[in-house]
Structure formats: structure tokens, C-alpha cells
Write a protein that holds these residues in place. Structure first.
Motif, PDB file in Angstrom:
ATOM      1  N   TRP A  89       6.307   4.153  -1.563  1.00 50.24           N
ATOM      2  CA  TRP A  89       7.759   3.973  -1.671  1.00 50.24           C
ATOM      3  C   TRP A  89       8.147   2.505  -1.752  1.00 50.24           C
ATOM      4  O   TRP A  89       9.114   2.154  -2.422  1.00 50.24           O
ATOM      5  N   LYS A 125       0.825  -1.204   0.000  1.00 50.79           N
ATOM      6  CA  LYS A 125       0.000   0.000   0.000  1.00 50.79           C
ATOM      7  C   LYS A 125       0.863   1.258   0.000  1.00 50.79           C
ATOM      8  O   LYS A 125       0.470   2.274  -0.554  1.00 50.79           O
ATOM      9  N   LYS A 126       2.029   1.175   0.623  1.00 50.94           N
ATOM     10  CA  LYS A 126       2.914   2.343   0.715  1.00 50.94           C
ATOM     11  C   LYS A 126       3.601   2.545  -0.634  1.00 50.94           C
ATOM     12  O   LYS A 126       4.196   1.638  -1.205  1.00 50.94           O
TER      13      LYS A 126
END
Length: 90
Positions: A78, A75-76
């Protein structure tokens, strides 16, 4: 926080213990896992000395490499960006 990552990494370890590796060899392998996405190289149990050398971001990448290897969708942003650059991550 480092203790949590050590616990997670060790508990997720289904890696064979390779006690004959020198520390410099261990360091090179860990860097290849983080920077090149070569999770298959990680065939030893990571010890406290290995963890203490890593930044928090690199610890996260090392831990998430195991999950990415098995197809976790992150989900992040980066983490997505980091793993999408590897052909094996789809």
C-alpha cells in the motif's frame, strides 16, 4: 502509538520552524504532503495539534513521505502504490 509518531517526526525534522503559519494553513500543507506527495512543502515542525487531527494511516503516510523523498524502497504494497503515483518517487 501517536506518541511514537510524534517522536519520530520531530526527531527527523530538519525543517525550519515557521511560527507565523495559521493552523488552517498548516492543515492544508499537511494534506498536500499526504495526498499529493509534496514533501517539499513541509518546512515546519509538526506539533501535537497537527498530529491529533490525523488518522493512523495518514500519520504513517506523512512520516513515510520524508523517507520517500530520499528514495526509500517500501516493502508494504500500500505504501508502494501510494508513492508510485508521484513523478518524483522512483
Amino acid at each position: 502509538m501517536k506518541k511514537i509518531f510524534v517522536f519520530i517526526l520531530l526527531s527527523l525534522s530538519c525543517f525550519a520552524f515557521a511560527k507565523n503559519l495559521s493552523q488552517s494553513k498548516r492543515d492544508k500543507i499537511i494534506q498536500k504532503v499526504i495526498n499529493e506527495g509534496k514533501a517539499k512543502l513541509l518546512n515546519f515542525i509538526i506539533n501535537k495539534r497537527d498530529i491529533n487531527k490525523l488518522t493512523q494511516k495518514k500519520m504513517i503516510l506523512l512520516k513515510e513521505s520524508v523517507f520517500a523523498k530520499y528514495g526509500k524502497i517500501f516493502k508494504k504494497a500500500w505504501l508502494k502504490k501510494h508513492f508510485k503515483k508521484f513523478k518524483w518517487y522512483k
